[in-house]
Design a protein around this motif. Structure first.
Motif, short mmCIF file in Angstrom:
data_model
loop_
_atom_site.label_atom_id
_atom_site.label_comp_id
_atom_site.label_asym_id
_atom_site.label_seq_id
_atom_site.Cartn_x
_atom_site.Cartn_y
_atom_site.Cartn_z
N ASN A 347 0.81 -1.22 0.00
CA ASN A 347 0.00 0.00 0.00
C ASN A 347 0.85 1.27 0.00
OD1 ASN A 347 -2.46 1.37 0.04
ND2 ASN A 347 -2.48 1.51 2.29
N GLY A 348 1.94 1.22 -0.77
CA GLY A 348 2.80 2.41 -0.87
C GLY A 348 3.72 2.62 0.30
N LYS A 349 3.89 1.59 1.13
CA LYS A 349 4.74 1.70 2.32
C LYS A 349 5.77 0.58 2.33
CE LYS A 349 0.92 3.65 5.05
NZ LYS A 349 -0.09 3.58 3.95
N VAL A 350 6.94 0.85 2.90
CA VAL A 350 7.99 -0.16 3.04
C VAL A 350 7.81 -0.85 4.38
CG1 VAL A 350 10.47 -0.57 3.20
CG2 VAL A 350 9.60 1.09 1.56
N THR A 351 7.65 -2.17 4.33
CA THR A 351 7.31 -2.93 5.53
C THR A 351 8.42 -3.89 5.95
OG1 THR A 351 6.17 -4.53 4.11
CG2 THR A 351 4.83 -2.80 5.11
N TYR A 352 9.62 -3.70 5.42
CA TYR A 352 10.77 -4.49 5.87
C TYR A 352 11.81 -3.51 6.39
CZ TYR A 352 13.85 -8.49 6.25
OH TYR A 352 14.66 -9.49 6.76
N GLU A 353 12.17 -3.68 7.65
CA GLU A 353 12.94 -2.65 8.35
C GLU A 353 14.30 -2.38 7.71
OE1 GLU A 353 14.01 -1.37 12.96
OE2 GLU A 353 13.35 -3.41 12.52
N ALA A 354 15.01 -3.44 7.31
CA ALA A 354 16.35 -3.24 6.74
C ALA A 354 16.28 -2.45 5.43
CB ALA A 354 17.03 -4.59 6.52
N VAL A 355 15.26 -2.70 4.63
CA VAL A 355 15.09 -1.97 3.38
C VAL A 355 14.79 -0.50 3.67
CG1 VAL A 355 13.69 -1.72 1.29
CG2 VAL A 355 14.37 -4.01 2.09
N ALA A 356 13.87 -0.26 4.59
CA ALA A 356 13.53 1.12 4.95
C ALA A 356 14.76 1.86 5.46
CB ALA A 356 12.42 1.12 6.00
N ARG A 357 15.54 1.21 6.30
CA ARG A 357 16.74 1.84 6.86
C ARG A 357 17.77 2.14 5.78
NH1 ARG A 357 18.63 -2.29 9.72
NH2 ARG A 357 20.02 -2.86 8.02
N ASP A 358 18.03 1.17 4.92
CA ASP A 358 19.08 1.34 3.91
C ASP A 358 18.71 2.37 2.85
OD1 ASP A 358 20.61 -0.50 5.23
OD2 ASP A 358 20.39 -2.10 3.75
N PRO A 365 5.67 -1.44 10.21
CA PRO A 365 5.70 -2.88 10.48
C PRO A 365 4.69 -3.65 9.65
CG PRO A 365 5.78 -1.62 12.52
CD PRO A 365 5.48 -0.64 11.42
N ALA A 366 5.11 -4.82 9.18
CA ALA A 366 4.24 -5.63 8.34
C ALA A 366 2.94 -6.01 9.05
CB ALA A 366 4.98 -6.90 7.90
N GLU A 367 3.01 -6.07 10.38
CA GLU A 367 1.79 -6.41 11.14
C GLU A 367 0.65 -5.44 10.88
OE1 GLU A 367 5.18 -8.48 12.89
OE2 GLU A 367 4.84 -6.38 12.30
N GLU A 368 0.98 -4.19 10.57
CA GLU A 368 -0.06 -3.20 10.29
C GLU A 368 -0.83 -3.54 9.02
OE1 GLU A 368 0.93 0.90 10.46
OE2 GLU A 368 2.15 0.71 12.29
N ALA A 369 -0.18 -4.23 8.10
CA ALA A 369 -0.82 -4.56 6.83
C ALA A 369 -1.93 -5.58 7.02
CB ALA A 369 0.20 -5.09 5.85
N VAL A 370 -1.79 -6.45 8.02
CA VAL A 370 -2.78 -7.51 8.21
C VAL A 370 -3.72 -7.22 9.38
CG1 VAL A 370 -1.30 -9.25 7.16
CG2 VAL A 370 -1.20 -8.88 9.62
N ALA A 371 -3.50 -6.09 10.04
CA ALA A 371 -4.33 -5.75 11.20
C ALA A 371 -5.76 -5.39 10.75
CB ALA A 371 -3.72 -4.59 11.97
#
Length: 371
Positions: A347-358, A365-371
């Protein structure tokens, strides 16, 4: 669910996301499978085999992208493919986003649900969808390195195993994980003088027990790494930080200490490479030379042995594809934290922390996608 697979268009990439056998599994569970004509030709899978499996042949990739709810691929989508993704569509493939800002930007813009094979986990903390390709790449790295060492290819003119009365080549393997283990197995089997470097004492102990006298282990300190690289005919870069860019362990300065015509094979190139002088190459033009050192940095090594690689990959990717198709992506990810770890963009958001950081994105957090 409508599941589609297309012909891979990356240079010399012959693998395919779904074999005819995988297509039959999906159709037998009531799903519709779309296959671009010729998608399986690289592995010897004919269009008729897909039709016999219940799949529908489609003349062009654009139609597959237009109609499918989930796209199953092998390699990261190229620019022309990314332009065809749409909001809410599921993309299930290798992504390797950390060293690829352009791809990440396009996937974020698309609004697609992007699940990366390489970050799906298992109960043992492993990466089961990456493992078979790491096994292939590790074994291939020795084949590629042995060829590159030939004088006609720019190498030192050294035979890995030597012959009676002549010492074998020295091979340094940086990283004792799946890639490094398989590389060391191949090199030791050919009779090379093998040293494996790693920073994890438990990994070093496991390797020492397995290889006994057939390979040496060494703690990967800066000094030990520099010493091993300087002494090696062939260096295999087999370092992985899941989802993140690979650390640059072999510097440009170190090349000056190496033997002229020595070879570097960077298996970590999908994640940006672990040699400072690495840049991605293709099977069409696999090597280049820097400071007299031959670099082999093909970003899709397993594509060269496409039939073996495709079937090994489908063995591990199909069960998750089935769950996504049967349950829908949200429920499948909510039910399986290991599959949830594969969600990199949503949904236009980066949900993997290492990718977002780099890459400098806000991390969701990916958990928000399934909440």
């Amino acid at each position: 669910m409508i599941v589609g697979t297309v012909r891979e268009i990356k240079n010399h990439e012959y693998r395919v996301g779904l074999t005819p056998e995988s297509a039959r599994e999906l159709t037998s569970h009531g799903h519709q499978v779309l296959v671009e004509q010729g998608a399986g030709h690289g592995i010897g899978a004919l269009d008729a085999e897909y039709e016999n499996a219940g799949a529908e042949l489609v003349p062009a990739a654009a139609e597959v992208f237009e109609r499918a709810e989930m796209i199953v691929k092998v390699k990261e989508p190229q620019a022309v493919e990314r332009a065809m993704l749409r909001e809410g569509q599921i993309l299930y493939t290798y992504l390797h986003l950390a060293p690829d800002p352009e791809q990440t930007k396009d996937l974020v813009k698309s609004g697609a649900i992007c699940i990366a094979y390489e970050t799906v986990t298992d109960d043992d903390g492993g990466l089961p969808l990456l493992k078979p390709m790491s096994q292939v790449a590790g074994r291939m790295s020795i084949q590629a390195g042995a060829t590159a060492l030939e004088k006609a290819q720019g190498g030192r003119g050294v035979l890995l195993g030597g012959v009676p009365g002549v010492l074998p080549a020295k091979v340094a393997v940086i990283g004792g994980g799946v890639v490094g283990f398989n590389a060391a197995q191949m090199a030791a089997g050919l009779g090379a003088d093998v040293t494996i470097l790693d920073r994890n004492p438990a990994v070093l102990e496991k390797l020492a027990i397995h290889f006994e006298s057939r390979a040496k282990t060494r703690f990967s300190s800066v000094a030990n790494l520099a010493d091993s690289v300087a002494d090696a005919d062939l260096v295999i870069g087999a370092v992985l930080i899941p989802g993140a860019a690979a650390p640059k362990l072999v510097t440009r300065e170190m090349l000056g200490t190496m033997l002229p015509g020595a070879v570097l094979v960077d298996v970590a190139i999908d994640q940006g490479g672990c040699f400072e002088t690495s840049k991605a190459t293709t099977h069409a033009d696999p090597t280049y030379t820097v400071d007299g050192i031959v670099h082999y940095c093909v970003a899709n090594m397993p594509g060269a042995v496409c039939r073996t690689s495709t079937y090994a990959l489908n063995n591990v990717t199909l069960p998750h594809a089935m769950r996504i198709a049967n349950k829908g992506w949200k429920q499948a990810l909510a039910d399986d934290p290991h599959l949830l770890a594969g969600l990199n963009v949503w949904n236009g958001k980066v949900t993997y922390e290492a990718v977002a950081r780099d890459l400098g994105y806000d991390y969701v957090p990916a958990e928000e996608a399934v909440a």
